[in-house]
Structures are given as C-alpha cells and as structure tokens.
Enzyme design. Structure first.
Site, PDB file in Angstrom:
ATOM      1  N   GLU A 242      -1.504  -8.902   4.089  1.00  0.00           N
ATOM      2  CA  GLU A 242      -1.396  -9.237   5.529  1.00  0.00           C
ATOM      3  C   GLU A 242      -2.776  -9.323   6.183  1.00  0.00           C
ATOM      4  O   GLU A 242      -2.933 -10.033   7.194  1.00  0.00           O
ATOM      5  CB  GLU A 242      -0.486  -8.221   6.251  1.00  0.00           C
ATOM      6  CG  GLU A 242      -1.127  -6.879   6.627  1.00  0.00           C
ATOM      7  CD  GLU A 242      -1.366  -5.946   5.443  1.00  0.00           C
ATOM      8  OE1 GLU A 242      -1.014  -6.291   4.309  1.00  0.00           O
ATOM      9  OE2 GLU A 242      -1.917  -4.843   5.679  1.00  0.00           O
TER      10      GLU A 242
ATOM     11  N   HIS B 130      -3.689  -5.330   0.564  1.00  0.00           N
ATOM     12  CA  HIS B 130      -3.157  -5.683   1.888  1.00  0.00           C
ATOM     13  C   HIS B 130      -3.163  -7.203   2.119  1.00  0.00           C
ATOM     14  O   HIS B 130      -4.058  -7.721   2.802  1.00  0.00           O
ATOM     15  CB  HIS B 130      -3.963  -4.971   2.987  1.00  0.00           C
ATOM     16  CG  HIS B 130      -3.667  -3.514   3.086  1.00  0.00           C
ATOM     17  ND1 HIS B 130      -2.638  -3.014   3.863  1.00  0.00           N
ATOM     18  CD2 HIS B 130      -4.232  -2.450   2.482  1.00  0.00           C
ATOM     19  CE1 HIS B 130      -2.589  -1.703   3.750  1.00  0.00           C
ATOM     20  NE2 HIS B 130      -3.546  -1.331   2.910  1.00  0.00           N
TER      21      HIS B 130
ATOM     22  N   CYS C 223       0.826  -1.210   0.000  1.00  0.00           N
ATOM     23  CA  CYS C 223       0.000   0.000   0.000  1.00  0.00           C
ATOM     24  C   CYS C 223       0.864   1.266   0.000  1.00  0.00           C
ATOM     25  O   CYS C 223       1.479   1.582  -1.018  1.00  0.00           O
ATOM     26  CB  CYS C 223      -1.004  -0.034   1.161  1.00  0.00           C
ATOM     27  SG  CYS C 223      -2.311   1.196   0.982  1.00  0.00           S
TER      28      CYS C 223
END
Ligand code: MN
Length: 259
Positions: A235, A233, A129
């Site tokens: 994660e 994202h 990001c």
C-alpha cells in the site's frame, strides 16, 4: 391489474440487477485504537483499495462476535493491516523477549477472531505486515518476536529508514505463486518496516517469498486463491501511484467480486 403488478415487479428486479452490476466489491480494513479513544487506519490502505476498484470500509475493534459477524456480512473481502506487535504469551505461548514492542491486547483479540471467522466463511483476505503475522498465528503458526535478537545470521535490515514508496531489500518469489501471478515478478525490492517475522508456518499455508536472509516475506493458503499475505507494505507504493504491487490489491478486489 395482476399483469401490471408483474410488470412493476419485473422493472424492480431489473433495476436491482443493474444497481448490483455497477457495485464495486467492499473491502473491510482493520484498524487500531488510538489509546482507546479513536479508530484509525492509514489512508494508504484506503487509497490502494480505491485504486484497485474496491470500496474501502474501515472496521473498528470490537470484542463482540455477533457484531464482528455482522461486519463481515457487509463486506466482500478483508485487508488485515500493519501495526503493533502480537502478544507472544497469549497467542503462541512464548514469554516476551526484551526486544518485543508495543502490544494492543484488544486489537489482537479482534483481529484473530475476525481472521478465523472470515477464512471460515471463505472470504478473500489479504494480510499485510502485522496482518501477515496474524494470519499465521490465527491458524497455529509462531513468530520471531524480534529479528535482530532472535534470528541468527540475519544480515538484512528489515526496519528501513527510507520513504514508504521505496523498496530497500530484495525478495525472491516462488514461481506460480499468487504473488508471482499478481505482480508478474520473481524478484523485486520491497519496503520493510518490521522486527517480528513468521517462524513456524501454520499448517495449511505455504511460504511464497523470502528475503535473502530467509525471512518469510509472503504466504498463501494452500489450494486457495483467496487468502494470502505479505510482510512488506504494498500500500506504500500503490497509494503513491507506483504500480509495481497494484496487482495484489486488484486480485483481492477481483476475488471479492466473485460471490
Ligand atoms: Mn522485510
């Protein structure tokens, strides 16, 4: 006596080799400042590194290049994390548009210096990001400061109101790219929490995924297997035990373990 000493030395060397063999690669994770009073990074990055077999280490912001260099001495790879907007005036020579969000000048300076230093050393680096946008800016690229007001005809919602482990828009991935190899897909739904985006791609980098409105959703350094970035994202999924994007972190950890 001499023989005993050399046996002792040999034992020490073997012990050191065994210790090394069991060691996991250390992945530095960039952080932000809580109004200058704390250092923080979301646990989702920490947990994703652990799930991929690495050791996470959060790196606090500093403006001292000598301290940054010693931080890098102690890590094997880096994740540049998501967060605030990047100052357009300082880093790519544009006046701020009304839609620009919060900026943290010290974080910009630290992150960009760290990226240049790490890539200069040949260190594996994953930008996520803000980290994806920073990687582009650090090597001469530019950004859209605000997609809704600057990208004509953008028909995709890039600021989702959905859980972080849930993909809401599609990306199309270049066949044979690092991202394609990491996750084994050419099309996937990703989560999306950004209103800035890569505009002009930095020299030496190539786009490896786009959303259907043309926004750059992934990049990699040409000719390298070590430096790559995504606008979404991963994660958010990985920390929730959804393995669609785990391969991105595993690739980083594998590269970090190579030296
Ligand atoms: Mn997006």
């Amino acid at each position: 006596m001499k023989k005993l000493l050399s046996i002792a030395a040999l034992l020490l060397v073997s012990a050191a080799i065994f210790a090394q063999a069991g060691k996991r690669p250390v992945i530095g994770i960039s952080s932000t400042w809580g109004e200058g009073t704390s250092t923080s990074a979301p646990l989702t990055y920490v947990e994703s590194v652990i799930r991929a077999g690495g050791v996470p280490l959060v790196l606090p912001i500093t403006l001292d290049p000598a301290i940054m260099a010693q931080m890098l001495d102690r890590v094997d790879g880096l994740i540049m994390t998501g967060g605030e907007d990047i100052d357009p005036l300082k880093w790519f020579g544009e006046e701020p548009v009304p839609g620009m969000g919060e900026i943290v000048p010290a974080r910009d300076s630290f992150d960009i210096a760290l990226i240049r230093m790490a890539v200069g050393r040949g260190m594996p680096l994953l930008g996520i990001c803000r980290g994806h946008q920073l990687l582009n800016v650090a090597f001469g690229g530019t950004l859209y400061q605000d997609i809704p007001s600057q990208v004509k005809g953008s028909s995709v919602k890039h600021s989702q109101k959905a859980p972080r482990y849930y993909g809401t828009h599609t990306i199309n991935i270049e066949k044979g790219s690092l991202l394609n190899k990491q996750i084994g897909l050419e099309k996937v739904a990703v989560n999306s929490y950004h209103h800035q985006a890569v505009k002009d791609v930095a020299p030496g980098f190539k786009v490896t995924a786009r959303s259907v409105d043309g926004i750059v959703e992934a990049m990699e350094k040409i000719g390298s297997t070590k430096v790559f970035s995504v606008q979404f994202h991963p994660e958010g999924f990985t920390a929730s035990n959804i393995d669609t994007f785990l391969g991105i972190f595993q690739h980083l950890v594998k590269e970090a373990g190579k030296k």
